[in-house]
Design a protein around this motif. Sequence first.
Motif, PDB file in Angstrom:
ATOM      1  N   VAL A 185      26.032  70.916  55.651  1.00 33.56           N
ATOM      2  CA  VAL A 185      27.033  70.820  54.589  1.00 33.56           C
ATOM      3  C   VAL A 185      26.800  69.549  53.768  1.00 33.56           C
ATOM      4  O   VAL A 185      26.900  69.561  52.540  1.00 33.56           O
ATOM      5  CB  VAL A 185      28.461  70.831  55.173  1.00 33.56           C
ATOM      6  N   THR A 186      26.478  68.458  54.443  1.00 33.24           N
ATOM      7  CA  THR A 186      26.197  67.200  53.748  1.00 33.24           C
ATOM      8  C   THR A 186      25.020  67.366  52.800  1.00 33.24           C
ATOM      9  O   THR A 186      25.048  66.890  51.652  1.00 33.24           O
ATOM     10  CB  THR A 186      25.904  66.081  54.763  1.00 33.24           C
ATOM     11  N   ALA A 187      23.983  68.052  53.258  1.00 36.21           N
ATOM     12  CA  ALA A 187      22.819  68.273  52.397  1.00 36.21           C
ATOM     13  C   ALA A 187      23.206  69.065  51.152  1.00 36.21           C
ATOM     14  O   ALA A 187      22.719  68.777  50.048  1.00 36.21           O
ATOM     15  CB  ALA A 187      21.729  69.002  53.181  1.00 36.21           C
ATOM     16  N   ASP A 188      24.094  70.035  51.317  1.00 40.14           N
ATOM     17  CA  ASP A 188      24.521  70.830  50.158  1.00 40.14           C
ATOM     18  C   ASP A 188      25.282  69.980  49.144  1.00 40.14           C
ATOM     19  O   ASP A 188      25.006  70.030  47.943  1.00 40.14           O
ATOM     20  CB  ASP A 188      25.382  72.009  50.615  1.00 40.14           C
ATOM     21  N   VAL A 189      26.257  69.189  49.610  1.00 41.85           N
ATOM     22  CA  VAL A 189      27.048  68.420  48.645  1.00 41.85           C
ATOM     23  C   VAL A 189      26.218  67.295  48.024  1.00 41.85           C
ATOM     24  O   VAL A 189      26.410  66.950  46.849  1.00 41.85           O
ATOM     25  CB  VAL A 189      28.349  67.861  49.266  1.00 41.85           C
ATOM     26  N   GLU A 190      25.294  66.728  48.775  1.00 44.63           N
ATOM     27  CA  GLU A 190      24.449  65.676  48.203  1.00 44.63           C
ATOM     28  C   GLU A 190      23.477  66.234  47.173  1.00 44.63           C
ATOM     29  O   GLU A 190      23.031  65.509  46.273  1.00 44.63           O
ATOM     30  CB  GLU A 190      23.698  64.947  49.320  1.00 44.63           C
ATOM     31  N   ALA A 191      23.168  67.534  47.290  1.00 48.71           N
ATOM     32  CA  ALA A 191      22.306  68.183  46.305  1.00 48.71           C
ATOM     33  C   ALA A 191      23.115  68.806  45.172  1.00 48.71           C
ATOM     34  O   ALA A 191      22.532  69.353  44.230  1.00 48.71           O
ATOM     35  CB  ALA A 191      21.458  69.257  46.977  1.00 48.71           C
ATOM     36  N   GLY A 192      24.435  68.719  45.261  1.00 50.20           N
ATOM     37  CA  GLY A 192      25.280  69.282  44.226  1.00 50.20           C
ATOM     38  C   GLY A 192      25.442  70.780  44.305  1.00 50.20           C
ATOM     39  O   GLY A 192      25.888  71.420  43.346  1.00 50.20           O
ATOM     40  N   ARG A 193      25.105  71.376  45.473  1.00 54.55           N
ATOM     41  CA  ARG A 193      25.259  72.822  45.623  1.00 54.55           C
ATOM     42  C   ARG A 193      26.685  73.159  46.052  1.00 54.55           C
ATOM     43  O   ARG A 193      27.279  72.434  46.857  1.00 54.55           O
ATOM     44  CB  ARG A 193      24.272  73.366  46.664  1.00 54.55           C
ATOM     45  N   PRO A 194      27.251  74.260  45.551  1.00 48.83           N
ATOM     46  CA  PRO A 194      28.566  74.691  46.035  1.00 48.83           C
ATOM     47  C   PRO A 194      28.493  74.982  47.527  1.00 48.83           C
ATOM     48  O   PRO A 194      27.519  75.571  48.006  1.00 48.83           O
ATOM     49  CB  PRO A 194      28.856  75.963  45.231  1.00 48.83           C
ATOM     50  N   THR A 195      29.495  74.585  48.276  1.00 47.60           N
ATOM     51  CA  THR A 195      29.511  74.831  49.711  1.00 47.60           C
ATOM     52  C   THR A 195      30.164  76.170  50.012  1.00 47.60           C
ATOM     53  O   THR A 195      31.017  76.648  49.265  1.00 47.60           O
ATOM     54  CB  THR A 195      30.257  73.720  50.457  1.00 47.60           C
ATOM     55  N   GLY A 196      29.763  76.779  51.137  1.00 49.17           N
ATOM     56  CA  GLY A 196      30.352  78.034  51.571  1.00 49.17           C
ATOM     57  C   GLY A 196      31.501  77.796  52.525  1.00 49.17           C
ATOM     58  O   GLY A 196      31.985  76.666  52.700  1.00 49.17           O
ATOM     59  N   SER A 197      31.949  78.862  53.155  1.00 55.20           N
ATOM     60  CA  SER A 197      33.020  78.757  54.139  1.00 55.20           C
ATOM     61  C   SER A 197      32.500  78.055  55.391  1.00 55.20           C
ATOM     62  O   SER A 197      31.283  77.963  55.619  1.00 55.20           O
ATOM     63  CB  SER A 197      33.533  80.148  54.516  1.00 55.20           C
ATOM     64  N   VAL A 198      33.421  77.577  56.217  1.00 54.45           N
ATOM     65  CA  VAL A 198      33.018  76.928  57.464  1.00 54.45           C
ATOM     66  C   VAL A 198      32.199  77.890  58.320  1.00 54.45           C
ATOM     67  O   VAL A 198      31.148  77.541  58.868  1.00 54.45           O
ATOM     68  CB  VAL A 198      34.265  76.439  58.227  1.00 54.45           C
ATOM     69  N   LEU A 254      33.200  67.074  36.314  1.00 57.25           N
ATOM     70  CA  LEU A 254      32.404  66.641  37.452  1.00 57.25           C
ATOM     71  C   LEU A 254      31.456  67.716  37.960  1.00 57.25           C
ATOM     72  O   LEU A 254      30.488  67.403  38.656  1.00 57.25           O
ATOM     73  CB  LEU A 254      33.336  66.217  38.601  1.00 57.25           C
ATOM     74  N   ARG A 255      31.711  68.964  37.622  1.00 58.55           N
ATOM     75  CA  ARG A 255      30.884  70.053  38.146  1.00 58.55           C
ATOM     76  C   ARG A 255      29.559  70.157  37.381  1.00 58.55           C
ATOM     77  O   ARG A 255      29.512  69.940  36.176  1.00 58.55           O
ATOM     78  CB  ARG A 255      31.627  71.385  38.069  1.00 58.55           C
ATOM     79  N   ASN A 256      28.517  70.517  38.117  1.00 56.60           N
ATOM     80  CA  ASN A 256      27.207  70.701  37.498  1.00 56.60           C
ATOM     81  C   ASN A 256      27.006  72.159  37.112  1.00 56.60           C
ATOM     82  O   ASN A 256      27.918  72.991  37.257  1.00 56.60           O
ATOM     83  CB  ASN A 256      26.094  70.207  38.429  1.00 56.60           C
ATOM     84  N   GLU A 257      25.811  72.493  36.649  1.00 55.16           N
ATOM     85  CA  GLU A 257      25.555  73.853  36.179  1.00 55.16           C
ATOM     86  C   GLU A 257      25.599  74.877  37.303  1.00 55.16           C
ATOM     87  O   GLU A 257      25.768  76.075  37.059  1.00 55.16           O
ATOM     88  CB  GLU A 257      24.190  73.918  35.475  1.00 55.16           C
ATOM     89  N   GLN A 258      25.478  74.437  38.559  1.00 55.07           N
ATOM     90  CA  GLN A 258      25.599  75.352  39.696  1.00 55.07           C
ATOM     91  C   GLN A 258      27.048  75.590  40.103  1.00 55.07           C
ATOM     92  O   GLN A 258      27.328  76.434  40.944  1.00 55.07           O
ATOM     93  CB  GLN A 258      24.851  74.784  40.908  1.00 55.07           C
ATOM     94  N   GLY A 259      27.950  74.804  39.518  1.00 58.05           N
ATOM     95  CA  GLY A 259      29.350  74.915  39.895  1.00 58.05           C
ATOM     96  C   GLY A 259      29.743  73.996  41.033  1.00 58.05           C
ATOM     97  O   GLY A 259      30.887  74.005  41.492  1.00 58.05           O
ATOM     98  N   GLY A 260      28.796  73.184  41.522  1.00 56.33           N
ATOM     99  CA  GLY A 260      29.081  72.240  42.593  1.00 56.33           C
ATOM    100  C   GLY A 260      29.383  70.853  42.058  1.00 56.33           C
ATOM    101  O   GLY A 260      29.238  70.569  40.866  1.00 56.33           O
ATOM    102  N   ILE A 261      29.830  69.988  42.954  1.00 56.16           N
ATOM    103  CA  ILE A 261      30.068  68.583  42.618  1.00 56.16           C
ATOM    104  C   ILE A 261      29.194  67.746  43.549  1.00 56.16           C
ATOM    105  O   ILE A 261      29.370  67.783  44.770  1.00 56.16           O
ATOM    106  CB  ILE A 261      31.545  68.195  42.789  1.00 56.16           C
ATOM    107  N   GLN A 262      28.255  67.030  42.974  1.00 55.29           N
ATOM    108  CA  GLN A 262      27.330  66.240  43.789  1.00 55.29           C
ATOM    109  C   GLN A 262      28.016  64.990  44.293  1.00 55.29           C
ATOM    110  O   GLN A 262      28.669  64.257  43.541  1.00 55.29           O
ATOM    111  CB  GLN A 262      26.100  65.865  42.969  1.00 55.29           C
ATOM    112  N   LEU A 263      27.879  64.742  45.602  1.00 57.03           N
ATOM    113  CA  LEU A 263      28.464  63.564  46.227  1.00 57.03           C
ATOM    114  C   LEU A 263      27.389  62.653  46.789  1.00 57.03           C
ATOM    115  O   LEU A 263      26.332  63.108  47.231  1.00 57.03           O
ATOM    116  CB  LEU A 263      29.402  63.963  47.374  1.00 57.03           C
ATOM    117  N   THR A 264      27.686  61.370  46.790  1.00 62.19           N
ATOM    118  CA  THR A 264      26.926  60.386  47.545  1.00 62.19           C
ATOM    119  C   THR A 264      27.910  59.785  48.537  1.00 62.19           C
ATOM    120  O   THR A 264      28.766  58.996  48.174  1.00 62.19           O
ATOM    121  CB  THR A 264      26.351  59.292  46.628  1.00 62.19           C
ATOM    122  N   GLY A 265      27.814  60.211  49.794  1.00 61.87           N
ATOM    123  CA  GLY A 265      28.878  59.882  50.733  1.00 61.87           C
ATOM    124  C   GLY A 265      30.129  60.644  50.327  1.00 61.87           C
ATOM    125  O   GLY A 265      30.113  61.868  50.191  1.00 61.87           O
ATOM    126  N   THR A 266      31.217  59.919  50.084  1.00 60.44           N
ATOM    127  CA  THR A 266      32.438  60.565  49.589  1.00 60.44           C
ATOM    128  C   THR A 266      32.586  60.410  48.082  1.00 60.44           C
ATOM    129  O   THR A 266      33.481  61.011  47.486  1.00 60.44           O
ATOM    130  CB  THR A 266      33.682  59.951  50.263  1.00 60.44           C
TER     131      THR A 266
END
Length: 360
Positions: A224-237, A303-315
Amino acid sequence: MRVGMLVDERSTTVVVIGGGQSGLSAGYHLKRRGVPFVILDAAQAPGGAWRERWESLRMATVNGIFDLPGFPKPPLDPDEPSRTAVPRYFAGFEQASGLPILRPVRVTAVHSGPGERLTVETDRGNWVTDAVINATGTWDNPVRPHYPGQETFTGPQVHTRDYVSADQFAGKRVAIVGGGISALQQLEEISRVATTFWYTRREPVFLDGDFTPEGAGRDTIAKVTADVEAGRPTGSVVSYTGLIWTPYAQAARDRGALERRPMFTAIEPYGVREADGSFTSVNAILWATGFKASLAHLDPLHLRNEQGGIQLTGTAVTADPRIHLIGFGPSQSTVGANRAGREAVTTLIRRGVLSPTPVP
């Protein structure tokens, strides 16, 4: 603390949006570091989204409540509804910590304000602040899929957010849609009193053993961390963890309720059209289709990128490090929420966004 109507505009160093576990954790660490802040909570009383959980969700069934910082939880009755036990624990923490919590205050938008500051708009006046720690969770953003003919269905359609108990489906033929933990819990309950049909988009994957922060749990957090750091939308748990053979899943299996069907293709007035073209009569639908992060109030910041995600560095949001998202992505668990609250405060101070005055 509860307050009356706020004045038109006030100022503070940090605004924490949300008074659930992650928001309370952030508040605890802000207070310890002597940072001026306020927590704005939309709920009427302590407890976050736990106040809204369905009545039959008992403490024995929930996935675990991690202690709030500096405040060990008391022994909890496994048979008590989580909607009363957890809010009572949160209320005790709020009273002991004396955090500046204002409720009910609903945040409607966050904008870049004058200079380097942010403006937080609410239904009870605005706040100007140097940073925002967002802790709004997911409960207010249920996923409600749409299928052809859905509006013609003559029976009730209920989302998990509005589920009360199995009694509301007693004696009915119920289509239960969803492959997550809540879907399984509700399927098991409803199948005791109704005829159920279980639909999921993908074949559910059940794993042996328990989900813990160690082992597979650590691997999941890393994904999950890899997804948010890459700015990818996350899925369900569950899309990361798979499903566990919990007692309620085993009970549903033993009752024959875990006979999964592929998603129907359409909804008709008195039932659903199956993937193979056949028709199944149902007179109620439960959409146990999960939730997404409740972040619409941050849309003005783009804050959202073209993928619809929000890229994080840490929090921190990479595009705007004044904004921190906690209880989001890898910190959705209760233990993750605590750690994220501390990390957000530490990062804001380290980057010079905040100037702490440690409390003796």
